[in-house]
Write a protein that holds these residues in place. Structure first.
Motif, PDB file in Angstrom:
ATOM      1  N   GLN A 153      -8.548  -0.658   2.698  1.00  0.00           N
ATOM      2  CA  GLN A 153      -7.600  -1.492   2.443  1.00  0.00           C
ATOM      3  C   GLN A 153      -7.381  -1.640   0.960  1.00  0.00           C
ATOM      4  OE1 GLN A 153      -5.417  -2.955   4.731  1.00  0.00           O
ATOM      5  NE2 GLN A 153      -6.240  -1.770   6.286  1.00  0.00           N
ATOM      6  N   SER A 157      -3.833  -0.750  -1.383  1.00  0.00           N
ATOM      7  CA  SER A 157      -3.233  -1.649  -2.201  1.00  0.00           C
ATOM      8  C   SER A 157      -3.096  -1.220  -3.512  1.00  0.00           C
ATOM      9  CB  SER A 157      -4.150  -3.022  -2.067  1.00  0.00           C
ATOM     10  OG  SER A 157      -4.028  -3.668  -0.822  1.00  0.00           O
ATOM     11  N   GLN A 158      -4.349  -0.691  -4.221  1.00  0.00           N
ATOM     12  CA  GLN A 158      -4.276   0.029  -5.513  1.00  0.00           C
ATOM     13  C   GLN A 158      -2.924   1.104  -5.506  1.00  0.00           C
ATOM     14  OE1 GLN A 158      -7.838   2.302  -6.511  1.00  0.00           O
ATOM     15  NE2 GLN A 158      -7.286   2.670  -8.665  1.00  0.00           N
ATOM     16  N   TYR A 160      -0.325   1.482  -3.672  1.00  0.00           N
ATOM     17  CA  TYR A 160       0.968   0.642  -3.539  1.00  0.00           C
ATOM     18  C   TYR A 160       1.197   0.093  -4.854  1.00  0.00           C
ATOM     19  CZ  TYR A 160       2.220   1.087   1.184  1.00  0.00           C
ATOM     20  OH  TYR A 160       2.626   1.862   2.507  1.00  0.00           O
ATOM     21  N   VAL A 161       0.304  -0.519  -5.545  1.00  0.00           N
ATOM     22  CA  VAL A 161       0.658  -1.248  -6.979  1.00  0.00           C
ATOM     23  C   VAL A 161       1.382  -0.313  -7.905  1.00  0.00           C
ATOM     24  CG1 VAL A 161      -0.177  -2.262  -9.272  1.00  0.00           C
ATOM     25  CG2 VAL A 161      -1.080  -3.054  -7.009  1.00  0.00           C
ATOM     26  N   LYS A 175       3.268  -8.286  -4.011  1.00  0.00           N
ATOM     27  CA  LYS A 175       2.666  -8.321  -2.704  1.00  0.00           C
ATOM     28  C   LYS A 175       1.478  -7.295  -2.888  1.00  0.00           C
ATOM     29  CE  LYS A 175       2.119  -8.598   1.609  1.00  0.00           C
ATOM     30  NZ  LYS A 175       0.982  -7.861   2.038  1.00  0.00           N
ATOM     31  N   SER A 176       1.490  -6.248  -3.323  1.00  0.00           N
ATOM     32  CA  SER A 176       0.518  -5.201  -3.440  1.00  0.00           C
ATOM     33  C   SER A 176      -0.612  -5.747  -4.567  1.00  0.00           C
ATOM     34  CB  SER A 176       0.740  -3.823  -4.018  1.00  0.00           C
ATOM     35  OG  SER A 176       1.610  -3.330  -3.089  1.00  0.00           O
ATOM     36  N   ASP A 179      -2.383  -8.323  -2.625  1.00  0.00           N
ATOM     37  CA  ASP A 179      -3.209  -7.740  -1.662  1.00  0.00           C
ATOM     38  C   ASP A 179      -4.623  -7.175  -2.174  1.00  0.00           C
ATOM     39  OD1 ASP A 179      -1.597  -8.474   0.322  1.00  0.00           O
ATOM     40  OD2 ASP A 179      -0.717  -6.243   0.439  1.00  0.00           O
ATOM     41  N   LEU A 180      -4.506  -6.391  -3.487  1.00  0.00           N
ATOM     42  CA  LEU A 180      -5.609  -5.722  -4.250  1.00  0.00           C
ATOM     43  C   LEU A 180      -6.498  -6.932  -4.554  1.00  0.00           C
ATOM     44  CD1 LEU A 180      -7.013  -3.301  -5.406  1.00  0.00           C
ATOM     45  CD2 LEU A 180      -5.464  -3.613  -7.288  1.00  0.00           C
ATOM     46  N   TRP A 183      -8.096  -7.944  -0.992  1.00  0.00           N
ATOM     47  CA  TRP A 183      -9.241  -7.060  -0.528  1.00  0.00           C
ATOM     48  C   TRP A 183     -10.591  -6.712  -1.605  1.00  0.00           C
ATOM     49  CZ3 TRP A 183      -9.242  -6.671   4.222  1.00  0.00           C
ATOM     50  CH2 TRP A 183      -8.157  -6.831   4.879  1.00  0.00           C
TER      51      TRP A 183
END
Length: 274
Positions: A153, A157-158, A160-161, A175-176, A179-180, A183
């Motif tokens: 996860q 997330s990394q 998606y950033v 959001k990403s 999330d990063l 996680w």
């Protein structure tokens, strides 16, 4: 007439006005019909509360009382009249012994963490104290698999950033980045076998983790203050290179696919709710 139980032994950090309110909570709720136990928990009991924090409690009731309250949608209690200080209130939940058994047997980390430091203020059922002792405990079963899933996860997330920055998608970037950070924290808490207490207390709990990469808090703050690929990569690499994390024998895209995109196929809870 049945008298309400006396004030139990409370941690020394509980402030006088909170003690007075707890006494009123016990008086108002502990001896209601069907009540088997009144349990105090939350930030005030743990020593993390502010001056005006509310009092969290749980009523454990018999099956008939639980069914009656459920039928009239009365499983939550909001009681401002119990407070002895301005802006205060008592926040209660109504459960039965079966609920406690479920939490002890298969509860997720958030519900287990909700019982950390819990104090039994009143109890007439001998089954309850042993159950409570089993709840706020990190579950070693599945530990390695949990680490592998949290790692995947984090890596998603990394990625998606970077994608969000490339697409100039502000929503996805914010959001990403969050999330990063999330996680990264979950992975370190799990490494330390510490329960995840939900978002409100996440980073306070992370600060107490004895084993974590040097500079972790600063890297998280940097990413959240300025969401950007370079800050996301810096945080991810700091965590990923800190130790040899298990991967469950599969690449992170496949792990993410199974844990997230296809979790519905086996009726599994979202990874964030583990």
């Amino acid at each position: 007439m049945t008298l309400a139980p006396s004030l139990p032994d409370l941690p020394t950090h509980v402030r006088p006005h909170h003690r007075a309110t707890i006494a009123r909570v016990i008086e108002r709720h502990a001896t209601q019909p069907g009540v088997l136990a009144l349990i105090l928990a939350g930030s005030v009991i743990r020593g993390e509360g502010a001056e005006n924090s509310d009092i969290d409690f749980m009523l454990v009731v018999d099956l008939a009382t639980q069914a009656e309250r459920a039928a009239r949608n009365a499983l939550c209690i909001y009681d401002p009249e119990a407070a002895t200080y301005e802006g205060g209130y008592a926040d209660g939940k109504v459960v039965d012994v079966a609920f406690l058994e479920e939490v002890a047997g298969r509860g997720n980390e958030v519900i287990r963490a909700a019982f950390e430091g819990a104090v039994v203020a009143h109890c007439v059922d001998a089954r309850i104290p042993p159950l409570l002792a089993r709840i706020p405990v990190y579950q070693d079963a599945g530990h390695e698999e949990r680490l592998a899933s949290f790692r995947a996860q984090l890596q998603v997330s990394q990625w998606y950033v970077g994608e969000a920055e490339k697409r100039t998608d502000r929503y996805l970037l914010m959001k990403s980045a969050a999330d990063l950070a999330f996680w990264s924290a979950r992975l370190i808490l799990a490494h330390n076998r510490m329960l995840y207490p939900f978002h409100k207390w996440l980073f306070r709990r992370l600060a107490a983790a004895p084993e974590q990469p040097a500079g972790l808090q600063a890297a998280i703050d940097c990413l959240l203050a300025e969401p950007a690929r370079r800050h996301g990569d810096a945080l991810a690499e700091l965590v990923l290179q800190w130790r040899d994390w298990p991967d469950g024998g599969e690449a992170w895209p496949q792990r993410f696919l199974r844990d997230t995109e296809w979790a519905w196929r086996r009726g599994a809870a979202p990874v964030a709710d583990w």
